[in-house]
Motif scaffolding. Sequence first.
Motif, short mmCIF file in Angstrom:
data_model
loop_
_atom_site.label_atom_id
_atom_site.label_comp_id
_atom_site.label_asym_id
_atom_site.label_seq_id
_atom_site.Cartn_x
_atom_site.Cartn_y
_atom_site.Cartn_z
N THR A 268 50.76 33.75 52.99
CA THR A 268 51.52 33.68 51.92
C THR A 268 52.41 34.85 52.39
O THR A 268 52.11 36.00 53.21
CB THR A 268 50.21 33.61 50.94
N VAL A 269 53.89 34.91 51.23
CA VAL A 269 54.76 36.10 51.66
C VAL A 269 54.26 37.29 50.09
O VAL A 269 54.17 36.59 49.26
CB VAL A 269 56.13 36.22 51.67
N PRO A 270 54.49 38.20 50.21
CA PRO A 270 54.90 39.23 48.80
C PRO A 270 55.75 38.56 47.80
O PRO A 270 56.55 38.05 48.69
CB PRO A 270 54.59 40.15 49.46
N PRO A 271 54.54 38.52 46.61
CA PRO A 271 55.77 37.88 45.93
C PRO A 271 57.20 39.16 45.92
O PRO A 271 57.00 40.36 45.75
CB PRO A 271 55.35 37.99 44.40
N LYS A 272 58.53 38.72 44.76
CA LYS A 272 59.37 39.66 44.37
C LYS A 272 59.54 40.20 43.22
O LYS A 272 59.58 41.11 42.54
CB LYS A 272 60.73 38.68 45.28
N SER A 273 58.93 39.16 42.30
CA SER A 273 58.49 39.40 40.86
C SER A 273 57.33 39.12 40.07
O SER A 273 56.58 37.96 41.26
CB SER A 273 60.02 38.94 39.88
N ALA A 274 56.65 39.12 39.77
CA ALA A 274 55.57 38.01 38.83
C ALA A 274 55.35 38.96 37.52
O ALA A 274 55.85 39.75 36.12
CB ALA A 274 54.30 38.73 39.49
N THR A 275 54.41 38.14 36.39
CA THR A 275 54.41 38.29 34.70
C THR A 275 53.53 38.31 34.71
O THR A 275 51.88 38.09 35.43
CB THR A 275 54.71 37.08 34.24
N PHE A 276 53.26 40.09 33.82
CA PHE A 276 51.70 40.64 33.48
C PHE A 276 51.65 40.61 32.39
O PHE A 276 52.20 39.93 31.42
CB PHE A 276 52.53 41.99 34.12
N LYS B 22 44.80 48.09 23.17
CA LYS B 22 43.64 48.30 22.57
C LYS B 22 43.69 48.67 21.15
O LYS B 22 42.64 48.33 20.56
CB LYS B 22 42.41 49.68 23.91
N ALA B 23 44.63 49.61 20.95
CA ALA B 23 44.03 49.85 19.50
C ALA B 23 44.70 48.87 18.51
O ALA B 23 43.40 48.51 17.65
CB ALA B 23 45.47 50.97 19.48
N SER B 24 45.82 47.93 19.19
CA SER B 24 46.75 46.85 17.74
C SER B 24 45.57 45.33 18.86
O SER B 24 46.00 44.55 17.69
CB SER B 24 47.87 46.72 18.11
N GLY B 25 45.23 45.25 19.82
CA GLY B 25 45.28 43.97 19.73
C GLY B 25 45.97 43.11 20.45
O GLY B 25 45.86 42.06 20.84
N MET B 26 47.40 43.48 20.66
CA MET B 26 48.42 42.11 20.77
C MET B 26 48.55 42.40 22.43
O MET B 26 48.27 43.54 23.20
CB MET B 26 49.03 43.45 20.30
N SER B 27 48.70 41.05 22.83
CA SER B 27 48.96 40.83 23.80
C SER B 27 50.69 41.04 24.46
O SER B 27 51.37 39.54 23.29
CB SER B 27 48.41 39.69 24.30
N TYR B 28 51.05 41.52 25.70
CA TYR B 28 52.77 41.22 25.66
C TYR B 28 52.92 40.73 26.99
O TYR B 28 52.04 41.74 28.31
CB TYR B 28 53.55 42.49 25.32
N PRO B 29 53.40 39.77 27.28
CA PRO B 29 53.85 39.15 28.79
C PRO B 29 54.98 39.72 29.31
O PRO B 29 56.56 39.08 28.40
CB PRO B 29 53.27 37.40 28.38
N LEU B 30 55.06 40.42 29.84
CA LEU B 30 56.88 39.94 30.81
C LEU B 30 56.53 40.32 31.70
O LEU B 30 56.03 41.02 33.13
CB LEU B 30 56.27 42.29 30.36
N ASP B 31 57.54 39.87 32.36
CA ASP B 31 58.54 40.19 33.80
C ASP B 31 58.37 41.31 34.18
O ASP B 31 59.37 42.31 33.83
CB ASP B 31 59.32 39.05 33.82
N GLY B 32 58.48 41.03 35.75
CA GLY B 32 58.79 42.67 36.43
C GLY B 32 59.14 42.35 38.08
O GLY B 32 58.66 41.55 38.37
N ASP B 33 60.02 42.98 38.32
CA ASP B 33 60.48 43.11 39.92
C ASP B 33 59.29 44.18 40.21
O ASP B 33 59.25 44.55 40.30
CB ASP B 33 61.20 43.05 39.72
N PHE B 34 58.76 43.90 42.16
CA PHE B 34 57.92 44.89 42.61
C PHE B 34 59.29 46.36 42.75
O PHE B 34 60.39 46.07 43.28
CB PHE B 34 57.58 43.88 43.71
#
Length: 464
Positions: A277-285, A290-302
């Motif tokens: 395997t090779v290190p990815p260039k990006s991923a979705t986090f 903790k305060a609101s309980g909301m979850s935010y999926p965001l893409d990001g580059d290394f």
Amino acid sequence: MNKQQVEKGLVDILWGVFASVRLSVIVLTLLAVTSIIGTVIPQNASPAVYVDRFGEAAYRVMSFLDIFDMYHSWWFQLLLLLLGINLVICSMDRLPAVLKIIGKTQRLNPEAYRKAIKGETLSVAGSPSEVAGVLSGKLKAPMGAFTPVDEGETRYLFAEKGRWTRLGVYVVHGAVLLLLLGGLLGSLFGYEGTLNLAEGESSQVVRLNGSNAAMPLPFELRCDAFSVSFYDTGAPKEYRSDLVVTEGGAEVLSKQIVVNDPLRYRGVSFYQASYGTVPPKSATFSFTSKASGMSYPLDGDFGQPIAIPEGLGTFTPMHFMNNYRFHGRSMGGAVLGVLESAEGEATRLALPVKSPGFDRMRQGDVVIAVADFPQRYYTGLQVTKDPGVWLVYAGFLFLIAGCYITFFMSHKGFMVAVEPTLTGSAVTLYGNTNKNRLGMEMVLRRLTEKLDREAISPERQVER
């Protein structure tokens, strides 16, 4: 003694040394011993392996003697060259005598054949000339074309076969020379190395085994795709690489390779050897407040910061680790990054891909997990170039042919003596051969039995 005589004497001495069988035995013994050493001692391993196994002092000595890459060492190539010169001079020294034998006409000497191998005698009806005429037709295929000779009332038929088989040993010599030349070409101008290509990437540099030196290719190789399948146990079942060769920006060859089915181009072979395997260039986090309980999926580059909603700071994924360990336990692949709070406090984080709840142990204001991780593979290729391989293949073919000629064929001479008797004629087969006397005796016995079965005349009996 003048200068010319001295030079001639020196040439004769050197010729005698290189034409000797003793030199052949010595060189072959040295090659066998060094080949055993090269088999026992791993070749082209890292220096640390040799130092750990033999110690630093022994490593320095063995490294100086090229023991760790002996098949490319100057002294091993010198041994191959000596053997080649020895074979050439041995052949040149003995070949004229063999050619003289091959070029001579058959000796039509009845007395010489009577001292050779004798078959049984058949008594048949008919005069010697009549019987000889019948026999010359019946025995032409196994013995060859006959030359008749008359001595009084006795008729002799002479024939021979396989005179050229005396060259069999020189076919073997030529085969060995082809093998040596192929080996030298591969040793001097060939190489072995590795090339790791990630999907979608190209390269024209091979890393040589042992030295890890860069060897440029005269073309570029690209991996368009890689796939791997697994057994139920998790062990890899099969992996394939889609490779493309480009020259001058144009695609000239493409092939999907698997293990033992390489891509070959311009004398260079690429074998499927490994993968990883090779290190990815990006991923979705996933960022969960903790305060609101909301979850935010965001893409990001290394290497680039990701702003976390609700003013919870930023997260910067730095790099990927294939095997992250936590308290001695392997967690598999993990993304390593830095979380910076709104107040500017930086915290280093490890986010195992297969453990989305791992960051909860930190008990911070935000829980970060890897939501989507695009798995990228690289294909590990074994690269070889051996310009002498076709000479080696040709050498093996000639070696098989030469050994067959040398051990299973021979130069045979025959004489059929047809002598008059009171009741007709007596037929006796004689044979001579340069080797395998037992085989000639069997040939004469079979031919005599064949003539006896085919009833050369109605009145016959076998006399010993």
